[in-house]
Design a protein around this motif. Structure first.
Motif, PDB file in Angstrom:
ATOM      1  N   GLY A  42       0.795  -1.226   0.000  1.00  0.00           N
ATOM      2  CA  GLY A  42       0.000   0.000   0.000  1.00  0.00           C
ATOM      3  C   GLY A  42       0.823   1.269   0.000  1.00  0.00           C
ATOM      4  O   GLY A  42       0.444   2.246  -0.653  1.00  0.00           O
ATOM      5  N   THR A  43       1.956   1.239   0.718  1.00  0.00           N
ATOM      6  CA  THR A  43       2.705   2.483   0.894  1.00  0.00           C
ATOM      7  C   THR A  43       3.119   3.173  -0.403  1.00  0.00           C
ATOM      8  O   THR A  43       3.012   4.387  -0.485  1.00  0.00           O
ATOM      9  N   PRO A  44       3.585   2.427  -1.402  1.00  0.00           N
ATOM     10  CA  PRO A  44       3.985   3.136  -2.626  1.00  0.00           C
ATOM     11  C   PRO A  44       2.865   4.033  -3.158  1.00  0.00           C
ATOM     12  O   PRO A  44       3.127   5.166  -3.568  1.00  0.00           O
ATOM     13  N   TYR A  45       1.631   3.514  -3.097  1.00  0.00           N
ATOM     14  CA  TYR A  45       0.518   4.325  -3.603  1.00  0.00           C
ATOM     15  C   TYR A  45       0.291   5.546  -2.721  1.00  0.00           C
ATOM     16  O   TYR A  45      -0.030   6.632  -3.197  1.00  0.00           O
ATOM     17  N   LEU A  46       0.498   5.333  -1.414  1.00  0.00           N
ATOM     18  CA  LEU A  46       0.364   6.446  -0.478  1.00  0.00           C
ATOM     19  C   LEU A  46       1.384   7.534  -0.804  1.00  0.00           C
ATOM     20  O   LEU A  46       1.104   8.725  -0.708  1.00  0.00           O
ATOM     21  N   TYR A  47       2.578   7.102  -1.217  1.00  0.00           N
ATOM     22  CA  TYR A  47       3.650   8.056  -1.475  1.00  0.00           C
ATOM     23  C   TYR A  47       3.447   8.833  -2.775  1.00  0.00           C
ATOM     24  O   TYR A  47       3.888   9.971  -2.900  1.00  0.00           O
TER      25      TYR A  47
ATOM     26  N   PHE B  98      10.968   8.290  -4.290  1.00  0.00           N
ATOM     27  CA  PHE B  98      11.322   7.084  -3.525  1.00  0.00           C
ATOM     28  C   PHE B  98      10.475   5.907  -3.988  1.00  0.00           C
ATOM     29  O   PHE B  98      10.999   4.822  -4.284  1.00  0.00           O
ATOM     30  N   ALA B  99       9.166   6.119  -4.091  1.00  0.00           N
ATOM     31  CA  ALA B  99       8.283   5.039  -4.514  1.00  0.00           C
ATOM     32  C   ALA B  99       8.661   4.544  -5.910  1.00  0.00           C
ATOM     33  O   ALA B  99       8.799   3.341  -6.136  1.00  0.00           O
ATOM     34  N   PHE B 100       8.868   5.472  -6.841  1.00  0.00           N
ATOM     35  CA  PHE B 100       9.171   5.067  -8.217  1.00  0.00           C
ATOM     36  C   PHE B 100      10.547   4.422  -8.332  1.00  0.00           C
ATOM     37  O   PHE B 100      10.753   3.496  -9.109  1.00  0.00           O
ATOM     38  N   PHE B 158      10.335  13.307 -11.566  1.00  0.00           N
ATOM     39  CA  PHE B 158      11.281  12.694 -12.492  1.00  0.00           C
ATOM     40  C   PHE B 158      12.713  12.848 -11.972  1.00  0.00           C
ATOM     41  O   PHE B 158      13.495  11.898 -11.922  1.00  0.00           O
ATOM     42  N   PHE B 159      13.034  14.047 -11.536  1.00  0.00           N
ATOM     43  CA  PHE B 159      14.368  14.375 -11.044  1.00  0.00           C
ATOM     44  C   PHE B 159      14.725  13.522  -9.827  1.00  0.00           C
ATOM     45  O   PHE B 159      15.805  12.922  -9.749  1.00  0.00           O
ATOM     46  N   MET B 160      13.816  13.433  -8.854  1.00  0.00           N
ATOM     47  CA  MET B 160      14.093  12.675  -7.642  1.00  0.00           C
ATOM     48  C   MET B 160      14.172  11.188  -7.937  1.00  0.00           C
ATOM     49  O   MET B 160      14.985  10.468  -7.356  1.00  0.00           O
ATOM     50  N   THR B 161      13.320  10.713  -8.841  1.00  0.00           N
ATOM     51  CA  THR B 161      13.374   9.294  -9.203  1.00  0.00           C
ATOM     52  C   THR B 161      14.756   8.953  -9.767  1.00  0.00           C
ATOM     53  O   THR B 161      15.384   7.972  -9.360  1.00  0.00           O
ATOM     54  N   GLN B 162      15.203   9.792 -10.697  1.00  0.00           N
ATOM     55  CA  GLN B 162      16.510   9.572 -11.314  1.00  0.00           C
ATOM     56  C   GLN B 162      17.607   9.523 -10.257  1.00  0.00           C
ATOM     57  O   GLN B 162      18.472   8.663 -10.271  1.00  0.00           O
ATOM     58  N   TYR B 163      17.547  10.490  -9.350  1.00  0.00           N
ATOM     59  CA  TYR B 163      18.614  10.600  -8.361  1.00  0.00           C
ATOM     60  C   TYR B 163      18.601   9.405  -7.403  1.00  0.00           C
ATOM     61  O   TYR B 163      19.631   8.787  -7.159  1.00  0.00           O
ATOM     62  N   LEU B 164      17.422   9.094  -6.872  1.00  0.00           N
ATOM     63  CA  LEU B 164      17.345   8.040  -5.850  1.00  0.00           C
ATOM     64  C   LEU B 164      17.651   6.665  -6.432  1.00  0.00           C
ATOM     65  O   LEU B 164      18.162   5.793  -5.737  1.00  0.00           O
ATOM     66  N   ARG B 165      17.352   6.471  -7.693  1.00  0.00           N
ATOM     67  CA  ARG B 165      17.667   5.197  -8.322  1.00  0.00           C
ATOM     68  C   ARG B 165      19.154   4.889  -8.185  1.00  0.00           C
ATOM     69  O   ARG B 165      19.556   3.785  -7.900  1.00  0.00           O
ATOM     70  N   GLU B 166      19.979   5.927  -8.393  1.00  0.00           N
ATOM     71  CA  GLU B 166      21.425   5.714  -8.351  1.00  0.00           C
ATOM     72  C   GLU B 166      21.991   5.876  -6.946  1.00  0.00           C
ATOM     73  O   GLU B 166      22.870   5.137  -6.536  1.00  0.00           O
ATOM     74  N   ALA B 167      21.485   6.866  -6.207  1.00  0.00           N
ATOM     75  CA  ALA B 167      22.148   7.236  -4.964  1.00  0.00           C
ATOM     76  C   ALA B 167      21.709   6.413  -3.765  1.00  0.00           C
ATOM     77  O   ALA B 167      22.413   6.351  -2.759  1.00  0.00           O
ATOM     78  N   VAL B 191      15.930   7.411   3.468  1.00  0.00           N
ATOM     79  CA  VAL B 191      15.777   8.068   2.168  1.00  0.00           C
ATOM     80  C   VAL B 191      16.097   9.560   2.258  1.00  0.00           C
ATOM     81  O   VAL B 191      16.892  10.089   1.475  1.00  0.00           O
ATOM     82  N   LEU B 192      15.495  10.245   3.218  1.00  0.00           N
ATOM     83  CA  LEU B 192      15.690  11.693   3.288  1.00  0.00           C
ATOM     84  C   LEU B 192      17.156  12.098   3.448  1.00  0.00           C
ATOM     85  O   LEU B 192      17.621  12.990   2.741  1.00  0.00           O
TER      86      LEU B 192
END
Lengths: 333, 280
Positions: A42-47, B98-100, B158-167, B191-192
């Motif tokens: 569920g959390t991913p959707y929440l995020y 983070f989610a993506f 998009f920017f955060m997804t790109q960054y977190l994927r690698e970092a 994450v933060l």
């Protein structure tokens, strides 16, 4: 990792360990598991929810709603919105001022974008060299981008002033003579294109630089050994290697260029000219045209929405054409 | 032999420096010129050749700007708008990024593709319905009309997804999971901290964009006390006779805060722009 592993090691002090009795299962493990499973699923959707909810309401919904409004005679001045079908579009396509705005927009777009991206490529190429004061140069390139379009338009309107502008003073001193930048079609387009190019060249150079740094060094080394000039290296190695980035910047600049608003609006001296883009609409762009009908003359929201949709169509077509064109250039090189 | 050759090859020719210095000159000159005009009295601008050095009237012009339009209010409004938007964009982009980047869920690829695709759609095209919505909500001529639609944007995600994927190391998240940390704890404690550099860059870019936004505030704000800085500037500009020293003083005042931020943090901004670019 499997879903059962975390539940096997319950950390001390986790909130659920205190409430095992409320759930089935011997030691509350199934509650742990359920909580964990819910957390993972569920959390991913929440995020992503805050983003998508706001984005749907204020980003996507208005885009669709524009289409609905464009089919109506929809004005702020009356309470009733009559369905008129495609009448707004018909009217739009027969309005000479619309075609004028479209021509102006494309002219400014080409004048502002083509030289800009060309210079950005050259600057980026220079910046890949081992320069002293590299950071200093890069910071300098980005400086114009920090200024707002309003600031840029205001400063350049002064520089392009007819009587006391610095540019005309320079032109006069070198014997070219002064130009009434605002009055002419071509001259006003050039002035507005300069504002756009000034603001965005350095930004695009940095994007190209990022892409160029990923190009393998040994390609250049062998090219240099073969005696290829820097120009040849730029056209035969760099440009083909960073093609996706070039396509990206071309499309982004096109989308941005088709929406030009603040520059022409502020370039006009004042009064009604700020909305019509000069006294004879010589630099009225599509967005100014939209603004004129939607927020100035009687708030014709239906008509303005039709303009927005036609603009959207143009953007899609031009972006697609750009994509194909740039790809073609690459494959024939 | 090859090292020597390499060094020689990459030593830039003098022409490269000259070209870049010329570019630098053209980049900086208009901003310098706005300082020149802002520090002259208006009559000096009717002279030929135009003044090229700063004069002594800056303080006087600044005072006149604040007298002519509610510029102090505009600065405060812009600050409120930009700070709120920045905080929100950074928080929601990091959550979604983070989610993506690291969480598995159905349709994640499709949704991310939707985000990227809509980056290409100019928000300006929805301006009429957005305005109608604001009328319906009773938000016209208020700051929330400027703030709320900008609380999220596709670029940030998009920017955060790109960054977190690698970092963000996946092992670190797994270790946290094994220790029983729920996702929200992973977000705050793992994450933060990792996202902080990218969050700072995204924050700066968002602040710049929000501060410089013009079209939507111009449409939706109507009373001078609610103007943001850019709208107040355009208001100084309009009118049949333009007092250029006044207008350019306002322009300078609106740009100086950004120039200061840029001077202090420019390196990071550049890093961020280059990171957000599509690499070849």
């Amino acid at each position: 990792m499997t879903t059962t592993r975390p539940a096997a090691t319950v950390p001390p002090g986790a909130p659920s360990t205190g409430t095992p009795g409320r759930h089935r299962g011997p030691q509350g493990t199934s509650w742990q598991q359920r909580r964990y499973r819910w957390d993972v699923k569920g959390t991913p959707y929440l995020y992503i929810a805050p983003f998508f909810i706001l984005f749907a309401v204020f980003g996507l919904f208005p885009l669709g709603y524009t289409a609905w409004v464009s089919l109506h005679d929809w004005s702020l001045l009356s309470d009733e919105q009559t369905f008129v079908g495609l009448a707004n579009y018909r009217e739009l396509l027969t309005d000479a001022y619309f075609w004028n705005a479209l021509r102006n927009t494309i002219s400014i777009l080409i004048l502002g974008t083509v030289p800009q991206l060309f210079f950005a490529l050259i600057i980026a190429h220079l910046l890949t060299m081992r320069l002293r004061g590299q950071t200093f140069f890069r910071l300098g390139m980005l400086l114009p981008n920090v200024a707002s379009v309003v600031a840029v338009a205001v400063i350049f309107s002064q520089l392009f002033g007819r009587d006391f502008g610095l540019i005309n003073w320079v032109l006069e001193s070198i014997g070219v003579g002064r130009i009434d930048w605002q009055a002419g079609t071509a001259s006003s387009h050039i002035a507005i294109a300069v504002m756009i190019a000034w603001k965005w060249t350095g930004y695009n150079a940095l994007i190209y630089l990022a892409a160029m740094q990923a190009v393998p060094r040994d390609l250049y080394e062998s090219a240099t050994l073969d005696g290829a000039s820097w120009w040849r290296q730029l056209t035969s190695i760099t440009i083909p290697m960073i093609r996706p980035t070039i396509i990206f910047t071309v499309i982004i600049s096109t989308i941005y260029g088709l929406q030009i608003f603040a520059e022409p609006q502020l370039f006009a001296g004042g009064g009604q000219d700020t909305i019509t883009g000069g006294s004879s609409r010589q630099f009225q762009t599509l967005t100014l045209y939209l603004y004129e009908h939607g927020f100035n003359r009687g708030f014709q929201f239906g008509y303005a929405s039709a303009t927005a949709w036609v603009m959207f169509g143009i953007i899609v077509v031009v972006a697609a054409a750009n994509y194909l064109l740039v790809r073609r250039i690459r494959s024939s090189a | 032999m090859s090292t020597v050759a390499t060094i020689r090859r990459y030593r830039p020719p003098r022409l490269a420096y000259l070209t870049l210095l010329a570019v630098l000159f053209f980049s900086g000159f208009p901003l310098y010129f706005s300082l020149v005009v802002a520090s002259q009295d208006n009559s000096a601008l009717g002279r030929m050749p135009p003044p090229l050095l700063p004069g002594a009237n800056l303080v006087d012009n600044v005072r006149r700007v604040f007298e002519t339009v509610p510029f102090g209010a505009a600065l405060v409004n812009s600050l409120i708008v930009s700070a709120t938007i920045t905080a929100s964009v950074v928080l929601f982009s990091t959550l979604a990024g983070f989610a993506f980047a690291k969480l598995k869920f159905r349709a994640s690829n499709t949704l991310l593709l939707l985000v990227v695709a809509t980056m290409m759609v100019p928000a300006q095209l929805g301006i009429v319905p957005l305005y109608l919505m604001m009328i319906r909500f009773g938000w016209t001529d208020s700051l929330q009309a400027v703030i709320v639609p900008a609380l999220v944007n596709a670029f940030g995600v998009f920017f955060m997804t790109q960054y977190l994927r690698e970092a963000l190391p996946t092992e670190l998240l797994e270790a946290g999971r094994i220790d029983g940390a729920a996702s929200h704890r992973l977000f705050w404690h793992v994450v933060l901290p990792v996202a902080r550099p990218a969050a700072a860059v995204l924050g700066m870019l968002t602040f710049l964009t929000a501060w410089n936004d013009y079209f939507w505030p111009l449409v939706v704000l109507s009373s001078p006390d609610n103007y943001t800085v850019q709208v107040a500037l355009s208001n100084l500009r309009s009118g049949y006779v333009t007092d250029f020293s006044l207008v350019l003083t306002g322009t300078l005042l609106a740009t100086v805060p950004l120039l200061v931020v840029f001077g202090l943090l420019g390196r990071h901004i550049i890093g961020g722009i280059m990171q957000g670019a599509v690499k070849g």
